[in-house]
Design an enzyme around this catalytic site. Structure first.
Site, mmCIF file in Angstrom:
data_model
loop_
_atom_site.group_PDB
_atom_site.id
_atom_site.type_symbol
_atom_site.label_atom_id
_atom_site.label_comp_id
_atom_site.label_asym_id
_atom_site.label_seq_id
_atom_site.Cartn_x
_atom_site.Cartn_y
_atom_site.Cartn_z
ATOM 1 N N LEU A 199 0.815 -1.205 0.000
ATOM 2 C CA LEU A 199 0.000 0.000 0.000
ATOM 3 C C LEU A 199 0.855 1.263 0.000
ATOM 4 O O LEU A 199 0.485 2.269 -0.623
ATOM 5 C CB LEU A 199 -0.939 -0.008 1.218
ATOM 6 C CG LEU A 199 -1.948 1.134 1.296
ATOM 7 C CD1 LEU A 199 -2.845 1.144 0.052
ATOM 8 C CD2 LEU A 199 -2.796 1.022 2.557
ATOM 9 N N CYS A 200 2.011 1.209 0.676
ATOM 10 C CA CYS A 200 2.868 2.392 0.712
ATOM 11 C C CYS A 200 3.360 2.753 -0.692
ATOM 12 O O CYS A 200 3.474 3.934 -1.049
ATOM 13 C CB CYS A 200 4.044 2.167 1.663
ATOM 14 S SG CYS A 200 5.062 0.743 1.268
ATOM 15 N N THR A 201 3.644 1.729 -1.498
ATOM 16 C CA THR A 201 4.079 1.968 -2.876
ATOM 17 C C THR A 201 2.939 2.523 -3.704
ATOM 18 O O THR A 201 3.102 3.473 -4.483
ATOM 19 C CB THR A 201 4.594 0.662 -3.512
ATOM 20 O OG1 THR A 201 5.692 0.172 -2.754
ATOM 21 C CG2 THR A 201 5.030 0.897 -4.955
ATOM 22 N N ASN A 204 2.266 6.245 -2.328
ATOM 23 C CA ASN A 204 3.312 7.274 -2.292
ATOM 24 C C ASN A 204 4.272 7.252 -3.465
ATOM 25 O O ASN A 204 4.670 8.318 -3.951
ATOM 26 C CB ASN A 204 4.117 7.147 -0.983
ATOM 27 C CG ASN A 204 3.235 7.265 0.242
ATOM 28 O OD1 ASN A 204 2.353 8.115 0.284
ATOM 29 N ND2 ASN A 204 3.463 6.410 1.218
#
Length: 421
Positions: A199-201, A204
């Protein structure tokens, strides 16, 4: 009207083969029985694999077949789903497939159902002698498996389930004899895990067009609820895919990421894996061969899983999958789940998703006074908030039974909660 393929079927069923079933007795009347209402087959799925299965059934001599599929024909289907033509685009796959094969093979009585498999109850499935699945969805397989097992456990009717699957140059065929062999739920680890992105990829640092599609689906959809609050993404809805495509394209343009297309959006949303026509043909032929073996007892059927690999040369291997003593579907026993006393409901939900591959579990429980309470349902905000509460805050006690339902299973599953001392 006599089918030109009947002579081959007659030769097969009027003499002993090299590896016959012990119960097989050559009989010329068996051809007629095979082609009558006494032998009714259900094909689930009329896509790439389903088209091949329907063709093979017709050419093998099965004259009474029902086909169920909820999808319509898209231009991209035509390169491998050979029963369809450009004039069929937009039409239901089941109806077009049945019409195409009946136009080519005389004497068939094929029926199409433009529906979801969940639209029908047990009475519908009880009319069939054998069910063949040609699906591209693990969740649909699990539901079908759960339905056939539930029928066997509740009524004693054994309806063999033949499952075919393909993934590029690889494929499998399996024979499920309810309550006697391993079911699909027993061997969920055989299926390729669906690819997920951090999810961070996604949020962001997107680098791939797939990241943009996942962002639209995971982040923007529940934020905007474009088709009403609580309405989940339907990968078969043109409106839903179009909305995701437009949002994914906006994000891709802002990060200068090329490659976002409508087709990619649909593929990422539905987890579509590229199909190879020759693999579909091979697996379909194997499924229908097993169907003929079971319907006539002319040969010993597969026991019970066959792997096909055509990546480098041709490789096949068969072996018997073993039943799981604690299978969610075919064991029908209460499953024990151990948690810490200060653990949260979210931890229990994560366990159900990770260990049992449940998608969107709904949790209910019954108090000692007999009162039924729903503890978690993602579509209801008040109940969704329970996820962060401790199990003890929700008045759950040691050895209490909780009932879990999920869209991938026909029947609820009972777990017994055990707290670590």
């Amino acid at each position: 009207m006599e089918c030109p393929y009947d002579i081959h079927l007659s030769r097969l069923l009027t003499r002993q083969g090299s590896n016959p079933d012990p119960n097989f007795v050559p009989n010329p009347d068996m051809v007629g029985a095979l082609q009558s209402e006494q032998c009714k087959i259900l094909v689930v799925g009329a896509g790439g694999l389903g088209c091949e299965i329907i063709k093979c059934l017709a050419m093998t001599g099965f004259r009474v077949v029902h086909v169920i599929d909820m999808d319509t024909i898209d231009l991209s289907n035509l390169n491998r789903q050979f029963l369809f033509t450009p004039s069929d685009i937009g039409k239901p796959k089941a109806e077009a497939a049945v019409r195409a094969v009946m136009d080519r093979v005389p004497g068939l009585s094929y029926t199409a159902h433009y529906n979801k498999i969940q639209d029908y109850g047990d009475d519908f499935y009880l009319q069939f002698n054998i069910v063949i699945c040609g699906l591209d969805s693990v969740q649909a397989r699990r539901w079908m498996n759960s339905t056939i097992l539930n029928i066997a456990l509740e009524t004693g009717n054994i309806i063999p389930l033949l499952d075919g699957g393909t993934e590029a140059f690889k494929g499998h065929v399996r024979v499920v004899v309810p309550t006697h062999t391993a079911c699909i739920e027993c061997t969920m680890d055989l299926y390729t895990p669906q690819r997920n992105y951090p999810l961070c990829t996604i949020a962001n640092t997107p680098r791939l067009p797939e990241h943009c599609v996942e962002y639209a689906k995971i982040v923007l959809w529940p934020k905007e609820w474009p088709f009403g609050e609580g309405v989940s993404v339907d990968g078969d809805s043109h409106e839903h895919i179009s909305w995701l495509y437009s949002r994914a394209l906006e994000r891709a343009n802002s990060y200068s990421i090329p490659g976002v297309t409508y087709r990619l959006t649909q593929g990422v949303t539905k987890r579509i894996i590229p199909a190879v026509a020759s693999t579909n043909a091979t697996i379909a032929a194997a499924c229908v061969t097993e169907c003929l073996k079971i319907a006539t007892s002319s040969y010993m059927h597969l026991d019970n899983y066959m792997l096909f690999n055509n990546v480098e040369g041709v490789y096949t291997f068969s072996y018997p999958c073993e039943k799981k003593d604690d299978c969610l579907v075919c064991s029908k026993m209460v499953k024990e789940v151990t948690r810490d006393r200060d653990g949260t409901l979210q931890g229990l939900l994560d366990y159900l998703r990770d260990e049992h591959s449940l998608q969107n579990p709904i949790i209910t429980t019954t108090s000692t006074e007999g009162e039924t309470r729903t503890l978690y349902m993602s579509a209801i905000a008040q109940l969704k908030d329970n996820a962060e509460k401790k199990l003890t805050e929700l008045n759950l006690v040691d050895c209490q039974e909780i009932v879990v339902t999920d869209s991938s299973l026909k029947s609820p599953v009972v777990f017994r909660l055990k707290f670590n001392d």
